[in-house]
Design an enzyme around this catalytic site. Structure first.
Site, PDB file in Angstrom:
ATOM      1  N   CYS A  43       0.826  -1.208   0.000  1.00 29.84           N
ATOM      2  CA  CYS A  43       0.000   0.000   0.000  1.00 29.84           C
ATOM      3  C   CYS A  43       0.858   1.255   0.000  1.00 29.84           C
ATOM      4  CB  CYS A  43      -0.929  -0.014   1.208  1.00 29.84           C
ATOM      5  SG  CYS A  43      -1.816   1.529   1.398  1.00 29.84           S
ATOM      6  N   GLY A 175      -9.254  -5.484 -16.653  1.00 31.26           N
ATOM      7  CA  GLY A 175     -10.428  -4.626 -16.464  1.00 31.26           C
ATOM      8  C   GLY A 175     -10.764  -4.449 -14.997  1.00 31.26           C
ATOM      9  N   ARG A 198     -10.794  -8.756 -21.444  1.00 26.73           N
ATOM     10  CA  ARG A 198     -11.430  -9.930 -22.048  1.00 26.73           C
ATOM     11  C   ARG A 198     -12.955  -9.961 -21.888  1.00 26.73           C
ATOM     12  NH1 ARG A 198      -9.065 -14.582 -17.927  1.00 26.73           N
ATOM     13  NH2 ARG A 198     -10.092 -13.860 -16.027  1.00 26.73           N
ATOM     14  N   GLY A 261      -4.345  -9.151 -12.047  1.00 25.96           N
ATOM     15  CA  GLY A 261      -4.562  -9.747 -10.733  1.00 25.96           C
ATOM     16  C   GLY A 261      -3.279  -9.944  -9.949  1.00 25.96           C
ATOM     17  N   ASP A 302      -3.647  -9.773   2.282  1.00 23.51           N
ATOM     18  CA  ASP A 302      -3.829 -10.350   0.944  1.00 23.51           C
ATOM     19  C   ASP A 302      -3.411 -11.811   0.852  1.00 23.51           C
ATOM     20  OD1 ASP A 302      -4.589  -7.801   0.333  1.00 23.51           O
ATOM     21  OD2 ASP A 302      -3.082  -7.463  -1.232  1.00 23.51           O
ATOM     22  N   ALA A 340     -13.206   1.539  -3.102  1.00 27.60           N
ATOM     23  CA  ALA A 340     -13.203   2.562  -4.156  1.00 27.60           C
ATOM     24  C   ALA A 340     -12.289   2.127  -5.282  1.00 27.60           C
ATOM     25  CB  ALA A 340     -12.695   3.885  -3.587  1.00 27.60           C
ATOM     26  N   HIS A 435     -27.384  21.032  -0.075  1.00 27.26           N
ATOM     27  CA  HIS A 435     -27.591  21.553  -1.416  1.00 27.26           C
ATOM     28  C   HIS A 435     -26.645  22.715  -1.704  1.00 27.26           C
ATOM     29  CE1 HIS A 435     -29.847  22.100  -5.063  1.00 27.26           C
ATOM     30  NE2 HIS A 435     -29.924  23.392  -4.823  1.00 27.26           N
TER      31      HIS A 435
HETATM   32  P1  NDP Z   1      -8.403  -7.521 -10.244  1.00 24.80           P
HETATM   33  O1  NDP Z   1      -8.678  -8.892  -9.767  1.00 24.80           O
HETATM   34  O2  NDP Z   1      -9.210  -6.373  -9.778  1.00 24.80           O
HETATM   35  O3  NDP Z   1      -8.474  -7.498 -11.824  1.00 24.80           O
HETATM   36  C1  NDP Z   1      -7.761  -8.405 -12.614  1.00 24.80           C
HETATM   37  C2  NDP Z   1      -8.198  -8.195 -14.038  1.00 24.80           C
HETATM   38  O4  NDP Z   1      -7.395  -8.990 -14.899  1.00 24.80           O
HETATM   39  C3  NDP Z   1      -9.635  -8.604 -14.283  1.00 24.80           C
HETATM   40  O5  NDP Z   1     -10.211  -7.694 -15.163  1.00 24.80           O
HETATM   41  C4  NDP Z   1      -9.492  -9.983 -14.899  1.00 24.80           C
HETATM   42  O6  NDP Z   1     -10.523 -10.326 -15.777  1.00 24.80           O
HETATM   43  C5  NDP Z   1      -8.221  -9.802 -15.709  1.00 24.80           C
HETATM   44  N1  NDP Z   1      -7.530 -11.064 -15.949  1.00 24.80           N
HETATM   45  C6  NDP Z   1      -7.257 -12.035 -15.051  1.00 24.80           C
HETATM   46  N2  NDP Z   1      -6.601 -13.055 -15.665  1.00 24.80           N
HETATM   47  C7  NDP Z   1      -6.463 -12.709 -16.960  1.00 24.80           C
HETATM   48  C8  NDP Z   1      -5.881 -13.343 -18.077  1.00 24.80           C
HETATM   49  N3  NDP Z   1      -5.302 -14.528 -17.982  1.00 24.80           N
HETATM   50  N4  NDP Z   1      -5.927 -12.708 -19.254  1.00 24.80           N
HETATM   51  C9  NDP Z   1      -6.523 -11.481 -19.363  1.00 24.80           C
HETATM   52  N5  NDP Z   1      -7.087 -10.832 -18.334  1.00 24.80           N
HETATM   53  C10 NDP Z   1      -7.059 -11.438 -17.145  1.00 24.80           C
HETATM   54  O7  NDP Z   1      -6.841  -7.322  -9.969  1.00 24.80           O
HETATM   55  P2  NDP Z   1      -5.897  -6.047 -10.009  1.00 24.80           P
HETATM   56  O8  NDP Z   1      -4.604  -6.575 -10.490  1.00 24.80           O
HETATM   57  O9  NDP Z   1      -6.535  -4.931 -10.730  1.00 24.80           O
HETATM   58  O10 NDP Z   1      -5.811  -5.667  -8.478  1.00 24.80           O
HETATM   59  C11 NDP Z   1      -5.440  -6.650  -7.519  1.00 24.80           C
HETATM   60  C12 NDP Z   1      -6.121  -6.391  -6.205  1.00 24.80           C
HETATM   61  O11 NDP Z   1      -5.535  -5.263  -5.603  1.00 24.80           O
HETATM   62  C13 NDP Z   1      -7.605  -6.058  -6.321  1.00 24.80           C
HETATM   63  O12 NDP Z   1      -8.392  -7.206  -6.281  1.00 24.80           O
HETATM   64  C14 NDP Z   1      -7.836  -5.184  -5.154  1.00 24.80           C
HETATM   65  O13 NDP Z   1      -8.214  -6.001  -4.076  1.00 24.80           O
HETATM   66  C15 NDP Z   1      -6.497  -4.547  -4.869  1.00 24.80           C
HETATM   67  N6  NDP Z   1      -6.496  -3.137  -5.287  1.00 24.80           N
HETATM   68  C16 NDP Z   1      -7.341  -2.261  -4.693  1.00 24.80           C
HETATM   69  C17 NDP Z   1      -7.360  -0.955  -5.076  1.00 24.80           C
HETATM   70  C18 NDP Z   1      -8.299   0.000  -4.428  1.00 24.80           C
HETATM   71  O14 NDP Z   1      -8.813  -0.294  -3.360  1.00 24.80           O
HETATM   72  N7  NDP Z   1      -8.571   1.144  -5.041  1.00 24.80           N
HETATM   73  C19 NDP Z   1      -6.466  -0.452  -6.116  1.00 24.80           C
HETATM   74  C20 NDP Z   1      -5.660  -1.458  -6.695  1.00 24.80           C
HETATM   75  C21 NDP Z   1      -5.671  -2.749  -6.284  1.00 24.80           C
HETATM   76  P3  NDP Z   1     -11.913 -10.965 -15.257  1.00 24.80           P
HETATM   77  O15 NDP Z   1     -12.642  -9.839 -14.604  1.00 24.80           O
HETATM   78  O16 NDP Z   1     -12.556 -11.397 -16.518  1.00 24.80           O
HETATM   79  O17 NDP Z   1     -11.571 -12.069 -14.349  1.00 24.80           O
END
Ligand code: NDP
Length: 453
Positions: A43, A175, A198, A261, A302, A340, A435
């Protein structure tokens, strides 16, 4: 606790580990902690904090443009990426020192090295070993990239914070949280951004209206959004990188950021030697007290893949320390955790999406308001805000509250108290709005746009 060097030893000095160490020490425990990278964890060092600073930086171009609608004439402006990175690094150094003093002031012994479990009470720290009655694993996660040809050419968020230059053309893959946030950052700072995902709408798992408004919002900002596509390979091409997609397209960019991810950071941690149960994904299995299957070994944050957010890790660490070292009974509860996404405009959310509420709660009333934020009546900017309440029909409790728009995270932090407290729609209705604000919509929506069941 005679016979052990420490009452508690914490592996990993991020948000969860540091909080647990400080609180346990405050309860009188002899505490040690180790960290192989920098104290502060994801973080502070390479996550929420530097990201938010970059989000602020990226907003200025738009703010300068918007000022024209209010009569301001602003001369030519320039942006320096190296200056921004330097300023950001200075702030991260400051926060790192704050974390170091927090540990020092509470008498926690810090080992600035990697810790590996040797057995259920012993931790190897380089050449040295220490023993502890209780062990807490708080090693967090690390970015994960799919194995496709050329993937080593792509960076992750870890490296994005240290790029030497602002890439002119960037492809952001994914995404989720990180992809949506970094696409907005690079776009705001002036890069050409293509976000490739995707699925058919960004932010899977979020409310359907939020996903639609965010997907449209990214496009409005000028991000080229490519949906329902996967990258099949990356190759070097001149000074840039060539991406090929499974929809037959290809594109050339300067940097490719994978945000697909994160996975628990459990490689070679000695979990097997200590007998700790781990799922195939690496996630450490814990109960409501963050206890693993080994009764003196706990895990928070995590690495347990429950709700992967900093404030959740600190809450888990705090609850663990109070329970184990002050005799309190503090199981963790992950219901109604607000969160958020700092895309632009940002998202704030708490509780169930409409889709999940239908599945888990039953009949619903759904209130939605979509509008242009007041600021943009004069700026002329084409930006939409969304306010949404998901209400359980029978009890009239507000079970989901979703906002997309300026200050959404700030708004939702306050409203999360009401939702977490189980307040009904009638309680929202009898609250006077402020308001003119956007948030007043949340207490003035009177007619459901749809009802289910
Ligand atoms: P997320 O799990 O949010 O997103 C991963 C994205 O990658 C999804 O859109 C997923 O698609 C896609 N994906 C996964 N595998 C593949 C693949 N093989 N090929 C193509 N696309 C793929 O992970 P992030 O990396 O964005 O963030 C990790 C974690 O960190 C979050 O879950 C969150 O908990 C934390 N975080 C929190 C924040 C906040 O509070 N503002 C900011 C940043 C991170 P699909 O949806 O189709 O599975």
């Amino acid at each position: 606790m005679e016979g052990y060097d420490f009452d508690l030893f914490v592996i990993g000095a991020g948000s969860g580990g540091v909080r647990a160490a400080r609180i346990a020490a405050g309860h009188g425990a002899r505490v040690g902690i180790c960290e192989e990278s920098r104290v502060g964890g994801t973080c502070v060092i390479r996550g929420c904090v530097p990201k938010k600073l970059l989000v602020y930086a990226s907003h200025f171009a738009e703010d300068l443009e918007d000022a024209a609608g209010y009569g301001w004439e602003i001369g030519p402006s320039t942006f320096s990426w190296p200056d921004l990175i330097r300023a950001k690094d200075k702030e991260i150094d400051r926060l790192n020192s704050v974390y170091l003093s927090l540990l020092d002031n509470t008498g926690v012994t810090l080992y600035e090295t990697r810790g590996v479990l040797q057995d259920r009470h012993t931790i190897r720290l380089g050449e040295e070993t220490v023993t502890a009655k209780t062990i807490l694993i708080a090693v967090g996660g690390r970015p994960w990239k799919p194995e496709i040809p050329g993937i080593d050419l792509a960076i992750t968020s870890d490296e994005a914070f240290h790029l030497e230059y602002l890439p002119k053309r960037v492809a952001v893959i994914g995404g989720g949280f990180i992809a949506c946030e970094f696409a907005g950052i690079f776009k705001g700072l002036g890069s050409e951004v293509t976000q490739i995902y995707r699925g058919d709408a960004l932010l899977r798992g979020f409310d359907g209206d939020v996903r639609r408004v965010v997907s449209e919002g990214q496009v409005r900002k000028g991000i080229k959004l490519v949906l329902e596509a996967n990258v099949t390979g990356l190759t070097k091409s001149g000074d840039g990188l060539q991406l090929t997609l499974d929809n037959g397209d290809s594109l050339e960019v300067d940097e490719v950021l994978y945000a697909t991810g994160r996975v628990p950071n459990v490689r070679n941690l000695g979990l097997r030697e200590a007998g700790v149960e781990v799922k195939a994904s690496g996630q450490i299995v814990v109960d409501r007290y963050s206890c693993t299957n080994v009764e003196n070994i706990f895990a928070v944050g995590d690495v347990t893949n429950r709700v992967n957010l900093t404030p959740v890790a600190t809450y888990e660490g705090h609850s663990f320390a109070d329970t184990e070292f002050a005799g309190m009974n503090r199981p963790v509860n992950h219901e109604y955790v607000p969160s958020a996404v700092f895309c632009q405009p940002p998202v704030g959310t708490v509780g169930y999406s409409e889709e999940d509420a239908l599945h888990h709660i039953g009949p619903l009333d759904v209130y939605v308001s979509e509008f242009r934020p007041m600021k943009h009546t004069l700026s002329g900017r084409d930006e939409k805000a969304l306010m949404k309440l998901v209400v359980a029909k029978e009890s009239q409790k507000v079970v989901g509250l979703h906002v997309v728009g300026p200050d959404a995270p700030e708004i939702v932090q306050g409203f999360a108290v009401a939702v977490k407290s189980g307040l009904t729609k009638e309680r929202f209705d009898c609250t006077i709005g402020i308001h003119p604000t956007a948030a007043e919509e949340l207490v003035t929506m009177r007619s459901p746009v749809r009802s289910h069941g």
